[in-house]
Design a protein around this motif. Sequence first.
Motif, PDB file in Angstrom:
ATOM      1  N   LYS A 261      17.432  49.343  38.665  1.00 52.22           N
ATOM      2  CA  LYS A 261      18.830  49.785  38.684  1.00 52.22           C
ATOM      3  C   LYS A 261      19.760  48.750  38.052  1.00 52.22           C
ATOM      4  CE  LYS A 261      20.101  48.279  43.403  1.00 52.22           C
ATOM      5  NZ  LYS A 261      20.529  48.758  44.734  1.00 52.22           N
ATOM      6  N   ILE A 262      19.417  47.453  38.153  1.00 54.33           N
ATOM      7  CA  ILE A 262      20.243  46.412  37.539  1.00 54.33           C
ATOM      8  C   ILE A 262      20.064  46.424  36.017  1.00 54.33           C
ATOM      9  CG2 ILE A 262      20.708  43.938  37.433  1.00 54.33           C
ATOM     10  CD1 ILE A 262      21.552  45.300  40.053  1.00 54.33           C
ATOM     11  N   VAL A 263      18.820  46.645  35.571  1.00 51.66           N
ATOM     12  CA  VAL A 263      18.560  46.752  34.126  1.00 51.66           C
ATOM     13  C   VAL A 263      19.338  47.933  33.556  1.00 51.66           C
ATOM     14  CG1 VAL A 263      16.803  47.119  32.349  1.00 51.66           C
ATOM     15  CG2 VAL A 263      16.269  45.718  34.352  1.00 51.66           C
ATOM     16  N   PHE A 264      19.266  49.065  34.245  1.00 51.21           N
ATOM     17  CA  PHE A 264      19.957  50.281  33.801  1.00 51.21           C
ATOM     18  C   PHE A 264      21.465  50.050  33.757  1.00 51.21           C
ATOM     19  CE2 PHE A 264      21.011  54.942  34.581  1.00 51.21           C
ATOM     20  CZ  PHE A 264      20.631  55.324  33.302  1.00 51.21           C
ATOM     21  N   LEU A 265      21.984  49.393  34.763  1.00 47.15           N
ATOM     22  CA  LEU A 265      23.411  49.086  34.837  1.00 47.15           C
ATOM     23  C   LEU A 265      23.840  48.175  33.694  1.00 47.15           C
ATOM     24  CD1 LEU A 265      26.018  49.419  36.516  1.00 47.15           C
ATOM     25  CD2 LEU A 265      25.300  47.448  37.872  1.00 47.15           C
ATOM     26  N   LEU A 266      23.024  47.162  33.384  1.00 55.81           N
ATOM     27  CA  LEU A 266      23.330  46.233  32.294  1.00 55.81           C
ATOM     28  C   LEU A 266      23.340  46.931  30.939  1.00 55.81           C
ATOM     29  CD1 LEU A 266      21.379  43.004  33.305  1.00 55.81           C
ATOM     30  CD2 LEU A 266      23.780  43.070  32.611  1.00 55.81           C
ATOM     31  N   VAL A 267      22.326  47.763  30.698  1.00 58.10           N
ATOM     32  CA  VAL A 267      22.249  48.486  29.425  1.00 58.10           C
ATOM     33  C   VAL A 267      23.480  49.366  29.248  1.00 58.10           C
ATOM     34  CG1 VAL A 267      20.994  50.277  28.148  1.00 58.10           C
ATOM     35  CG2 VAL A 267      19.720  48.456  29.305  1.00 58.10           C
ATOM     36  N   HIS A 268      23.811  50.145  30.266  1.00 59.61           N
ATOM     37  CA  HIS A 268      24.979  51.027  30.216  1.00 59.61           C
ATOM     38  C   HIS A 268      26.258  50.217  30.004  1.00 59.61           C
ATOM     39  CE1 HIS A 268      28.337  53.330  31.948  1.00 59.61           C
ATOM     40  NE2 HIS A 268      27.666  54.417  31.609  1.00 59.61           N
ATOM     41  N   ASN A 269      26.396  49.120  30.735  1.00 62.49           N
ATOM     42  CA  ASN A 269      27.602  48.305  30.699  1.00 62.49           C
ATOM     43  C   ASN A 269      27.829  47.669  29.332  1.00 62.49           C
ATOM     44  OD1 ASN A 269      28.987  45.366  31.585  1.00 62.49           O
ATOM     45  ND2 ASN A 269      29.752  47.150  32.681  1.00 62.49           N
ATOM     46  N   ILE A 270      26.771  47.112  28.749  1.00 61.84           N
ATOM     47  CA  ILE A 270      26.903  46.427  27.461  1.00 61.84           C
ATOM     48  C   ILE A 270      27.126  47.422  26.324  1.00 61.84           C
ATOM     49  CG2 ILE A 270      25.666  45.015  25.768  1.00 61.84           C
ATOM     50  CD1 ILE A 270      24.437  43.496  28.138  1.00 61.84           C
ATOM     51  N   LEU A 271      26.454  48.565  26.375  1.00 65.03           N
ATOM     52  CA  LEU A 271      26.688  49.581  25.345  1.00 65.03           C
ATOM     53  C   LEU A 271      28.114  50.127  25.433  1.00 65.03           C
ATOM     54  CD1 LEU A 271      23.407  51.697  25.127  1.00 65.03           C
ATOM     55  CD2 LEU A 271      24.170  49.843  23.659  1.00 65.03           C
ATOM     56  N   ASN A 272      28.622  50.298  26.641  1.00 66.16           N
ATOM     57  CA  ASN A 272      29.993  50.766  26.829  1.00 66.16           C
ATOM     58  C   ASN A 272      30.995  49.742  26.296  1.00 66.16           C
ATOM     59  OD1 ASN A 272      31.953  52.592  27.636  1.00 66.16           O
ATOM     60  ND2 ASN A 272      31.963  51.914  29.765  1.00 66.16           N
ATOM     61  N   ALA A 273      30.726  48.457  26.563  1.00 66.75           N
ATOM     62  CA  ALA A 273      31.597  47.394  26.047  1.00 66.75           C
ATOM     63  C   ALA A 273      31.505  47.314  24.527  1.00 66.75           C
ATOM     64  CB  ALA A 273      31.205  46.054  26.672  1.00 66.75           C
ATOM     65  N   ALA A 274      30.309  47.516  23.968  1.00 69.95           N
ATOM     66  CA  ALA A 274      30.123  47.492  22.511  1.00 69.95           C
ATOM     67  C   ALA A 274      30.885  48.639  21.855  1.00 69.95           C
ATOM     68  CB  ALA A 274      28.642  47.577  22.172  1.00 69.95           C
ATOM     69  N   LEU A 275      30.881  49.791  22.507  1.00 68.31           N
ATOM     70  CA  LEU A 275      31.617  50.943  21.982  1.00 68.31           C
ATOM     71  C   LEU A 275      33.108  50.621  21.905  1.00 68.31           C
ATOM     72  CD1 LEU A 275      31.406  53.888  21.083  1.00 68.31           C
ATOM     73  CD2 LEU A 275      31.608  54.573  23.472  1.00 68.31           C
ATOM     74  N   ASP A 276      33.636  50.023  22.951  1.00 69.89           N
ATOM     75  CA  ASP A 276      35.045  49.616  22.965  1.00 69.89           C
ATOM     76  C   ASP A 276      35.316  48.552  21.902  1.00 69.89           C
ATOM     77  OD1 ASP A 276      37.752  49.439  24.498  1.00 69.89           O
ATOM     78  OD2 ASP A 276      37.057  47.358  24.459  1.00 69.89           O
ATOM     79  N   TYR A 277      34.408  47.615  21.742  1.00 65.43           N
ATOM     80  CA  TYR A 277      34.545  46.519  20.772  1.00 65.43           C
ATOM     81  C   TYR A 277      34.603  47.054  19.342  1.00 65.43           C
ATOM     82  CZ  TYR A 277      33.077  42.439  18.002  1.00 65.43           C
ATOM     83  OH  TYR A 277      32.985  41.447  17.057  1.00 65.43           O
ATOM     84  N   TYR A 278      33.697  47.962  18.989  1.00 67.43           N
ATOM     85  CA  TYR A 278      33.652  48.477  17.624  1.00 67.43           C
ATOM     86  C   TYR A 278      34.771  49.477  17.335  1.00 67.43           C
ATOM     87  CZ  TYR A 278      29.341  46.094  16.441  1.00 67.43           C
ATOM     88  OH  TYR A 278      28.418  45.128  16.162  1.00 67.43           O
ATOM     89  N   ARG A 279      35.270  50.134  18.362  1.00 68.06           N
ATOM     90  CA  ARG A 279      36.418  51.023  18.154  1.00 68.06           C
ATOM     91  C   ARG A 279      37.654  50.232  17.733  1.00 68.06           C
ATOM     92  NH1 ARG A 279      35.584  54.888  23.461  1.00 68.06           N
ATOM     93  NH2 ARG A 279      34.500  56.620  22.417  1.00 68.06           N
ATOM     94  N   LYS A 280      37.749  48.996  18.225  1.00 73.70           N
ATOM     95  CA  LYS A 280      38.922  48.168  17.936  1.00 73.70           C
ATOM     96  C   LYS A 280      38.786  47.389  16.627  1.00 73.70           C
ATOM     97  CE  LYS A 280      40.075  47.573  22.835  1.00 73.70           C
ATOM     98  NZ  LYS A 280      40.113  46.631  23.973  1.00 73.70           N
ATOM     99  N   LYS A 281      37.562  47.283  16.122  1.00 73.43           N
ATOM    100  CA  LYS A 281      37.346  46.549  14.878  1.00 73.43           C
ATOM    101  C   LYS A 281      37.680  47.418  13.678  1.00 73.43           C
ATOM    102  CE  LYS A 281      33.867  43.868  14.050  1.00 73.43           C
ATOM    103  NZ  LYS A 281      34.474  42.552  13.862  1.00 73.43           N
TER     104      LYS A 281
END
Length: 322
Positions: A261-281
Amino acid sequence: IKDISKAYDIKLEEMSQTESKVRKKFFGEPLLAPALATALPYSEPTTEQSRAATRGDFTVGLTKERKPVVEPLELFERTLVNGGERAQRTHFLHILAESYLLSNVSVVIFDQNKSFKGLNSPTSSAHELKKYEVNIEPIGFPVEIYRVDQNIKVDMNFIDPLGFSQLFGFAKTAPTKIIEATILKNKVKGIDDLIEKIKFTPLTDEVNAYEVKKTIRILKLVKLLQPTLFEGQNNLEDLTQAGVKTIGKASIVDVSGLEPKIVFLLVHNILNAALDYYRKKEKTKGVKSVFVLPELSALIQKQLSADMEKQLEEMIEQLEKL
């Protein structure tokens, strides 16, 4: 150069006007372009250069006649590796990641079994390359290891409140709504900061003082289970930055030994942050980063959070467009 070529009866064409097989051959050798201009100072690649850099090739294997099967990397921008043994799937992903690194694309790998730790060292089995008609010298790649509790976190600003509550066993309750409302209104530094902000939740008929205190108790229990995991934010620029000149950098997120569940949470969290990061670039053409998710299906089969599973699929589609 064009004038000189006329004098020698040589016809020059713009690279963009050449046949596809010519471009693929040129860009399939990622070190060729810099080698032709070694006297020039290095500068950051332009948009066109970044787009061109993703035109490398991926050698899939050999035919029965021992002819290389070579495909352009652009065909593998969204790839599901299925079948075979885990070691075979990992080997395929390993080669695909190296192909992107050779094309100056950063690669982010969620490594559950320390299967990619050797990326920074040249293979000791050089004879295997010859067996598959790969005529290059083995090299190591720039690698940075990210470890939970050290330099990688679950950023509370990018959690899915419902999915978070499903993972920790309090789904579809008032605390879920309180956490969601607080995160929507505030940027938080971590779980302690979230608790402090929840204390100022306006009381209504639906959200009373008991529910607020209950939410705080739940978050303190999560903090007790994972003391440092939820304190801090991730540096997406560092995680996805390019390597040196013509070689991409591999960012390996070491999730070995963690609860599913922690691995799953990390994957989801980092991909979500990456989506926000690239939307702003600023938007550019070509692949900027590649995310490698080995054995993701094994996590999904555990049915940890239906809400997060659906969001993962949507995030992957949106990241591909960006």
